[in-house]
Structure formats: C-alpha cells, structure tokens
Design a protein around this motif. Structure first.
Motif, PDB file in Angstrom:
ATOM      1  N   SER A  25      28.701  46.594  25.124  1.00 18.96           N
ATOM      2  CA  SER A  25      30.036  47.335  24.710  1.00 18.96           C
ATOM      3  C   SER A  25      31.234  46.445  24.939  1.00 18.96           C
ATOM      4  N   PRO A  26      31.844  46.349  23.853  1.00 18.74           N
ATOM      5  CA  PRO A  26      33.189  45.360  24.099  1.00 18.74           C
ATOM      6  C   PRO A  26      34.113  45.873  25.302  1.00 18.74           C
ATOM      7  N   ARG A  27      34.056  47.036  25.773  1.00 16.21           N
ATOM      8  CA  ARG A  27      34.854  47.559  26.731  1.00 16.21           C
ATOM      9  C   ARG A  27      34.191  46.704  28.207  1.00 16.21           C
ATOM     10  N   ASP A  28      32.930  46.506  28.161  1.00 12.28           N
ATOM     11  CA  ASP A  28      32.338  45.456  29.298  1.00 12.28           C
ATOM     12  C   ASP A  28      33.402  44.571  30.068  1.00 12.28           C
ATOM     13  N   ARG A  29      34.057  44.160  29.253  1.00 12.07           N
ATOM     14  CA  ARG A  29      34.709  42.614  29.705  1.00 12.07           C
ATOM     15  C   ARG A  29      35.679  43.211  30.708  1.00 12.07           C
ATOM     16  N   GLN A  30      36.232  44.396  30.690  1.00 16.22           N
ATOM     17  CA  GLN A  30      37.261  44.779  31.588  1.00 16.22           C
ATOM     18  C   GLN A  30      36.724  44.674  33.049  1.00 16.22           C
ATOM     19  N   LEU A  31      35.311  45.085  32.991  1.00 13.54           N
ATOM     20  CA  LEU A  31      34.761  45.064  34.600  1.00 13.54           C
ATOM     21  C   LEU A  31      34.990  43.819  35.008  1.00 13.54           C
ATOM     22  N   ARG A  32      34.492  42.686  34.359  1.00 12.98           N
ATOM     23  CA  ARG A  32      34.294  41.315  34.589  1.00 12.98           C
ATOM     24  C   ARG A  32      35.610  40.664  34.978  1.00 12.98           C
ATOM     25  N   GLU A  33      36.792  41.128  34.079  1.00  8.84           N
ATOM     26  CA  GLU A  33      38.045  40.765  34.284  1.00  8.84           C
ATOM     27  C   GLU A  33      38.522  41.152  35.746  1.00  8.84           C
ATOM     28  N   PHE A  34      38.354  42.390  35.953  1.00 10.99           N
ATOM     29  CA  PHE A  34      38.691  43.154  37.200  1.00 10.99           C
ATOM     30  C   PHE A  34      38.083  42.033  38.409  1.00 10.99           C
ATOM     31  N   PHE A  35      36.799  41.756  38.225  1.00  9.43           N
ATOM     32  CA  PHE A  35      36.115  41.020  39.249  1.00  9.43           C
ATOM     33  C   PHE A  35      36.764  39.686  39.463  1.00  9.43           C
ATOM     34  N   ILE A  36      37.301  38.840  38.471  1.00  5.38           N
ATOM     35  CA  ILE A  36      37.866  37.838  38.497  1.00  5.38           C
ATOM     36  C   ILE A  36      39.147  37.955  39.014  1.00  5.38           C
ATOM     37  N   ASP A  37      39.913  39.170  38.949  1.00  7.87           N
ATOM     38  CA  ASP A  37      41.078  39.301  39.515  1.00  7.87           C
ATOM     39  C   ASP A  37      41.042  39.353  41.047  1.00  7.87           C
ATOM     40  N   LEU A  38      39.910  40.071  41.345  1.00  6.18           N
ATOM     41  CA  LEU A  38      39.228  40.203  42.640  1.00  6.18           C
ATOM     42  C   LEU A  38      39.165  39.205  43.724  1.00  6.18           C
ATOM     43  N   SER A  39      38.385  37.940  42.868  1.00  3.22           N
ATOM     44  CA  SER A  39      37.901  37.192  43.800  1.00  3.22           C
ATOM     45  C   SER A  39      38.646  35.835  43.573  1.00  3.22           C
ATOM     46  N   HIS A  40      39.393  35.763  42.199  1.00 11.23           N
ATOM     47  CA  HIS A  40      40.083  34.715  42.083  1.00 11.23           C
ATOM     48  C   HIS A  40      41.581  34.928  41.712  1.00 11.23           C
ATOM     49  N   PRO A  41      42.350  35.285  42.520  1.00 14.21           N
ATOM     50  CA  PRO A  41      43.830  35.831  42.370  1.00 14.21           C
ATOM     51  C   PRO A  41      44.467  34.489  41.582  1.00 14.21           C
ATOM     52  N   PRO A  42      45.550  34.699  40.888  1.00 16.91           N
ATOM     53  CA  PRO A  42      46.359  33.979  40.266  1.00 16.91           C
ATOM     54  C   PRO A  42      47.181  33.131  41.535  1.00 16.91           C
ATOM     55  N   ALA A  43      47.595  31.948  41.432  1.00 13.54           N
ATOM     56  CA  ALA A  43      48.130  31.276  42.594  1.00 13.54           C
ATOM     57  C   ALA A  43      49.486  31.977  42.777  1.00 13.54           C
ATOM     58  N   GLU A  44      50.276  32.489  41.857  1.00 12.17           N
ATOM     59  CA  GLU A  44      51.436  33.091  42.206  1.00 12.17           C
ATOM     60  C   GLU A  44      51.415  34.132  43.117  1.00 12.17           C
ATOM     61  N   THR A  45      50.073  35.092  43.126  1.00 12.40           N
ATOM     62  CA  THR A  45      50.052  36.036  43.885  1.00 12.40           C
ATOM     63  C   THR A  45      49.774  35.585  45.422  1.00 12.40           C
ATOM     64  N   VAL A  46      49.265  34.427  45.531  1.00 16.15           N
ATOM     65  CA  VAL A  46      48.807  33.503  46.770  1.00 16.15           C
ATOM     66  C   VAL A  46      50.259  33.342  47.412  1.00 16.15           C
ATOM     67  N   VAL A  47      50.892  32.616  46.566  1.00 16.18           N
ATOM     68  CA  VAL A  47      52.295  32.341  47.053  1.00 16.18           C
ATOM     69  C   VAL A  47      53.191  33.449  47.277  1.00 16.18           C
ATOM     70  N   ARG A  48      53.141  34.558  46.665  1.00 14.16           N
ATOM     71  CA  ARG A  48      53.773  35.844  46.706  1.00 14.16           C
ATOM     72  C   ARG A  48      53.372  36.281  48.114  1.00 14.16           C
ATOM     73  N   VAL A  49      52.204  36.300  48.394  1.00 19.66           N
ATOM     74  CA  VAL A  49      51.724  37.097  49.669  1.00 19.66           C
ATOM     75  C   VAL A  49      52.308  36.089  50.881  1.00 19.66           C
ATOM     76  N   TYR A  50      52.092  35.028  50.681  1.00 19.63           N
ATOM     77  CA  TYR A  50      52.577  34.092  51.822  1.00 19.63           C
ATOM     78  C   TYR A  50      54.178  34.306  52.248  1.00 19.63           C
ATOM     79  N   ARG A  51      54.835  34.277  51.294  1.00 12.32           N
ATOM     80  CA  ARG A  51      56.350  34.598  51.280  1.00 12.32           C
ATOM     81  C   ARG A  51      56.625  35.714  51.952  1.00 12.32           C
TER      82      ARG A  51
END
Ligand code: ADP
Ligand code: MG
Length: 703
Positions: A349-375
C-alpha cells in the motif's frame, strides 16, 4: 580484486565432485559452487556472493571434506544456525561439532581434543569464541586448513545485519596458522563487499558473484488498500497453502506482528509470533517447533530468519514494505531453499513508505540534527541533560541516534537517558558528510524497493538487474506481472498419487527425526522426498540416484524408505493413467518377491521371538526401520502372523475400517481407526491385510 578463475579439472576438483555425490548426494554443482570450490581448493582467499538458498554451505563443506585432512573452522552468527548445520552434517556421516556458550567446558575440551587428533573435520564457532584464550590455545594445536566466515556481511556497518562481534575477525587468521579464508554472503551491495574484503584482510581474493536467480520462486506484489485487506489476503493465502506446508509472514513492527497473529488465531489459523521483544526462551522454542514441522506458520519481524535454514518453506508474505531489495530478497529467499516451487508475496500500500521513512529518521538523523544536539549540549556547559530535552518536538525521532553519533566521535558521554558534552570545541569533528551519506544511502535503497513494489514489468528482471546482472531482460513467466491471471494458479494441484506418497514419506521421515530428536530436514529435505516420490526407486542403486541421498544416508535410511515403496506399501494399485508414465511399468512387476538381505536378518531375530524393540536394539537400527522390515516380511508371507506386534482386537478394528479394498495411505487410515493405534501397528496390519486380500483374490480366479 582478482577474479582469475583457478582450474576446475584437476584431481583436487575431481575429489570435490566425488564428495558432493558421496556425502551430499548431489550430482551437479549449483551455479557458482564449482567456481568457488575450485578457488578454495587452490588455496585462494575467496569471497562468494550467492543468493539465500543458493547453496553457500556446500562451498566450504565440500572443500573441508575433499581434502584428506585438516580442520575447517566455520564462523557463524547464530547458535540455531550452527546447530542445524551440525545436525545436517552428522546425518550425512560427517564429523562436525560446534563450540559455543551452550556447550559445557568439559565438552568443549573433548571437541577440541577431537579437532587436534584430526578426527573432527568441521568446527562451528560464534565470533566471540576467538577472544577466549583457552579456545585459541586449543586451536593452535589443530591443523586448520580453512577458515570459513558465513554471513560475512555481518562485518559491515553498511549491511543490514551488522554485528559488533564480527568486527574483530580480521585478526583471527594470524592466530590459527594463517589458513585461507572463504567468506560467504547473500548481500549484493558493492560497498558491503568491499568492506568484507578490507576488514577480513583478504589477499588477492577471488570474488565470485553467482547468478542471483532463484527460478523456483514465484514473485508477486499485491496492491492492497487497507490493513484489513492485508489481513484478509494473508488468511486466504494461508488457507490455500496445504495444511502440511510452512510459511513465514514478515511484518514491519512488533505491534503488527501481534495484531496479525491475533487476527489469524481468531480465524482458527494456527500461527505463532516471533520478535525481538519476546523472551529468548520463547523465541528458541518457536524456532525449534518451526524447524521440526510441529508449527507451520510464523508471523515475525526481521528478527526471525538468519538462523532459519529450513529448506521447505513454501510461502513468504511481506505485510509491510521492507527497507531495501537486499533485505527483501534475503527474507523472501527463505522460501524454497530446497529448489521446490514456492511463493513470495509482497502486500503493498503506498502509505507503507511512511513507516520506512520513520525508521530512516530514527536511525539516520540528518547531520544538521546532530549538530543542533551538540550545540545544545555545549550551551549547557557540560551539564547532564535528559535526552528528551534535546527533542524539538515530543518524540522527535533520531535523537538517540544523534547522541550515539556524538558519543562515537568522542564529543559526548551518556549514562542512561542523561547526556553531556565532553568538550566544547568539537563541532568540526562531526562527520556531517558521513552522516548524510548514510541517510541518503538508506533513502536510495528504499526508493529501489518501492520501484519494485510498483513495477508493472517482470519482477525477477528487476531483482536481477539490481543485483548486478545486466543481461537480465524479458519475461520470466513466473512472477505476477509475467503471468496472466488464470495461469497464476495453474500447476498448483500436485498429482494426487504422488502427493499421497510424499505424505507417507514425510511421516516416515518424521518418525526417524523424532527418534533422534533432530529437525526432519536434516534427514532428507522435501526436495529429496519429492524426488523419491517421483522416481520410486526399487533398489539401493536407484535409491542412491535420488538427489540428496549420499552413502551414509543410503545405509541409514535406504531400507526403510525402499520398504515403504515396495508393492505391499502405498499405492500398490496405481489408478490407471494418473501416475507418471515412467513409473507405472515398475509398479506392475509383481513377480515372486525376494527379501532384502537386511529383512532376512530381521526375520531370523523375529523367529527367535524377539520384540520389535529388542530387534531394533540388537541390530542397532531404529524401530521404524525394523517396522518396515517386518512389513516386508508380512507382505511376502515370510512371516504369517502379525500377532506378536498387533493384537487380535486391534487387527480386527483395522480390518473393519479397511473393508475389502486396498488399505491405502497410513495417515488417513489412522484418522479413521483412531490414534490409540500406533503407526507401527497400522503399518504391519496393512501389510498383512493387503496380503490376505491378494490371496483371497487369487483363490477366486476370474474376479
Ligand atoms: P544458503 O546458505 O546459500 O542460503 P544452503 O547452503 O543452506 O543455502 O543450501 C540451500 C539448500 O540447497 C540446502 O538444502 C542444500 O542441501 C541444497 N543444495 C546445496 N547445493 C546443492 C546442489 N549442488 N544440488 C542440490 N541441492 C543443493
Ligand atoms: Mg547459509
């Protein structure tokens, strides 16, 4: 990387071919096996990339045995996997053992002693073992001829199964006498392959990428609108599947596993759940029940699988979109390892992609998030902060992974949920490029997966192209898009006769398995049983020609299975025209029977009045085997009375149920007679009654 192929026609290779036939009972190498084995025998480091079910084990097991001596050490990531491999090898008469945390110290010592004496040929170990000093000392006194690393992708962080315990394997070879290494994986990702070569320090390796096609697998994608419709699809598929067949349903989350299992159970479809949130003990029990055929359907997350060597899974359904085609092919590929037809269905079902994107966000945050957390941590002046306070909105995914990335680069420290910066000036040490690359990598893989799910053209070609086979094109004729709807379900109906015989064979296999407390597939795979049902071997030579029957299995099981196939057994009167043409004439030969030599021995003992158990004990054979001998003896008239084994009342009951016709198969018979009567009794009574009926017919010529 070198790919120059070593010779495949020297004496060493000839031994390998012989080993394949004698030990494993296979006449032909599967695609890629010969190349890999030749390289290993030539002493080269080798990386073998083959699909799940492609036959990787043989690639190190045959070289291990084709040489006269030397120990092959096999690294394998899971206890269950090791156990099945060892059981399977032992069934084929191979001296194999495993050393792991479940093996007591004194037993470990005994196994090492066997290894040192040269008696043991294959030793399976988990990677942790190499950090155990006494184990390494023990190994140093062994002549290690080959180090095999199974599931080698576990070494790479780019892979989908990274295991920290694999990381240190690169140093192991030097400690055990520098044997050549063969690494095996089903992962196609070039980055992972490079990682394997680098981390294991393979020298001028021969890299063999075998054909990735699994022609026996039928791929299909079913577009589905709602969760409810997915549930219905799954229930329907499971109902279509024979009650004896095994299936795996993969779900994207533990919660889904729970829901789907509950829904199936409500509809009285027997299924067990499996995910990493369950106690180890429960997981082990379920996995074992599945291996032993007492459980047919498992609903699981991707935590279930790497330890599953079960060759006869007939259906794998994915309830949710997997993260990549690699994961998909690996999981779906657990169907039909035995080479028999199997189905792999993706519900999309096309909506399935959302679940996977959530998992990507969970394990591979964008670099800017890592920088923000460090700051944020630095701004707090090195004080401890709760992880939750670092989130921009409630439950923002990926903050844990961001913190972990900082810890890994030495910029932060964490205790439980509390985190603090360890130095204020590290912003430039954050590997932003690397972080983003991981994230993009994961997203690209998801894109590929989704393209597969939406494909209107041949699914197999899509998979093969993805795995690097540029020549793949056209229609495979065995996937959803290639099959016109009516053709989709053609051939599904197996020949009735053959199917019935197959069930009998399976019941006999089951008896042996239960007696020895091993999974049935370690005795014969379903593919082997089908081959037996098709060929109907009449003697030992013909039995040996069955695919999957080697010398030792011939000795152990040949007589019992041959006895089952003799005219007194099942299918004595094939329905005209139903049976394979080649098989039919053989069944008509009903001349004077000669006893098999082994049945003669049993006859002697039976005449002395020994019980079934006593005969079995005296001969060192199983009671199932002795039963088949006695059946043969009763059918031939060499023994005239089944009374010592089947009492008169039971015999009368069975006679009543059978009536005047042929007795037919045991399982349906047992259903009618009642399960207080044992299979042994039924088997013997059937042989006796069939003979009785035959002599009645002879006495009345013309009927
Ligand atoms: P992999 O590890 O690549 O997933 P396995 O080594 O478990 O696959 O092999 C899958 C099945 O194929 C096993 O049942 C094995 O006995 C069978 N097999 C391996 N090689 C051959 C061969 N040359 N001919 C027939 N069957 C084979
Ligand atoms: Mg394997």
């Amino acid at each position: 990387m070198s790919t120059s192929a070593p010779p495949k026609n020297d004496a060493a290779f000839e031994n390998a071919r012989q080993t394949l036939a004698d030990v494993f009972g296979y006449r032909e190498f599967r695609p890629g096996q010969a190349e890999v084995i030749a390289a290993v025998l030539a002493g080269r480091d080798t990386l073998a990339v083959m699909p799940t079910g492609g036959g990787k084990s043989v690639c190190y097991q045959v070289p291990a045995l084709a040489r006269e001596r030397g120990l092959t050490v096999v690294v394998s990531p899971l206890l269950a996997l090791m156990k099945d491999q060892v059981d399977t090898l032992r069934q084929a008469g191979v001296a194999a053992a495993a050393i792991n945390s479940t093996v007591a110290r004194d037993e470990q010592a005994a196994v090492l002693a066997q290894a040192q004496s040269g008696e043991l040929r294959l030793l399976y170990v988990a990677p942790e073992r190499f950090s155990d000093g006494s184990f390494m000392t023990g190994l140093r006194h062994c002549q290690v001829g080959l180090l095999a690393i199974d599931e080698a992708h576990c070494i790479s962080q780019w892979g989908h199964d990274f295991r920290p315990s694999y990381r240190d394997l690169g140093g192991v070879r030097a400690g055990i006498g520098n044997p050549p290494i063969v690494a095996l994986t089903a992962t196609a990702d070039p980055r992972v392959r490079d990682d394997i070569v680098a981390r294991l320090k393979l020298k001028r390796p021969v890299v063999h990428v075998a054909g990735f096609d699994r022609p026996n697998l039928r791929f299909d994608v079913v577009p589905v609108k709602s969760l409810k419709a997915k549930g219905e699809q799954i229930a329907d598929r499971l109902r279509e599947l024979g009650t004896d067949e095994s299936a795996i349903i993969y779900c994207g989350t533990r919660k889904r596993v729970e829901e789907v299992t509950d829904a199936l159970q409500k509809q009285r479809i027997r299924a067990a759940r499996y995910h990493a949130g369950m106690p180890d003990e429960d997981r082990r029990r379920i996995q074992e029940a599945f291996a032993r055929d007492s459980l047919r359907v498992i609903v699981a997350t991707n935590a279930f699988g790497m330890g599953i060597d079960k060759p006869d899974v007939r259906l794998v359904v994915h309830h949710d979109l997997p993260e990549s085609l690699e994961s998909y092919y690996q999981e779906a590929g657990r169907a039909g390892r035995d080479g028999g037809p199997a189905e792999c269905v993706l519900l999309y079902s096309p909506r399935d992609r959302q679940l996977r994107e959530f998992f990507i966000d969970l394990s591979h945050p964008p670099a800017e998030t890592v920088v923000r957390v460090y700051r944020a941590l630095v701004n707090d002046g090195g004080n401890r902060v709760h992880v939750r306070e670092l989130m921009e909105q409630e439950d923002e995914p990926g903050i844990n992974a961001a913190v972990q990335a900082l810890v890994d680069s030495g910029l932060a420290e964490r205790k439980g949920y509390m985190v603090r910066a360890t130095r204020p000036d590290g912003i430039d040490d954050i590997d932003t490029a690397g972080l983003d690359e991981h994230r993009e990598h994961a997203t690209r893989k998801l894109d590929e997966m989704e393209r597969y799910a939406q494909s209107m053209t041949c699914l197999r070609v899509r998979i093969l192209k993805y795995f690097g086979d540029g020549r793949a094109q056209g229609n495979c004729g065995n996937c959803g898009p290639c099959l016109a709807p009516p053709a989709r379900y053609a051939n599904a109906e197996a020949e009735g006769e053959e199917l019935e015989l197959f069930r009998e064979l399976r019941a006999l296999r089951r008896q042996f398995a239960d007696e020895q407390n091993v999974p049935p597939f370690t005795i014969f795979s379903d593919a082997t049983l089908h081959d037996i049902a098709q060929r109907r071997p009449r003697n030992r030579a013909e039995f040996l020609a069955v695919s999957g029957v080697g010398q030792v299995k011939l000795e152990r099981y040949g007589d019992a299975f041959l006895a089952l196939l003799r005219p007194s057994g099942l299918g004595a009167e094939p329905a005209p025209g139903r049976m394979g043409r080649a098989a039919a004439p053989a069944r008509k030969e009903r001349g004077p029977r000669t006893l098999s030599p082994t049945a003669e021995v049993t006859l002697e003992l039976a005449r002395d009045g020994a019980s079934l158990g006593e005969i079995a004990a005296k001969r060192g054979l199983s009671s199932a085997t002795i039963t088949t001998h006695l059946a043969e003896l009763l059918a031939s008239g060499a023994i005239e009375d089944p009374a010592p084994w089947v009492d008169n009342v039971t015999l009368a009951r069975i006679r009543n149920v059978i009536g005047d016709g042929p007795a037919g198969a045991l399982s349906p018979l047992r259903e009618k007679v009642g399960d207080d009567v044992s299979y042994e009794q039924l088997h013997l009574a059937r042989a006796f009654l069939d003979r009785e009926r035959e002599s009645r017919q002879r006495a009345r010529p013309g009927t």
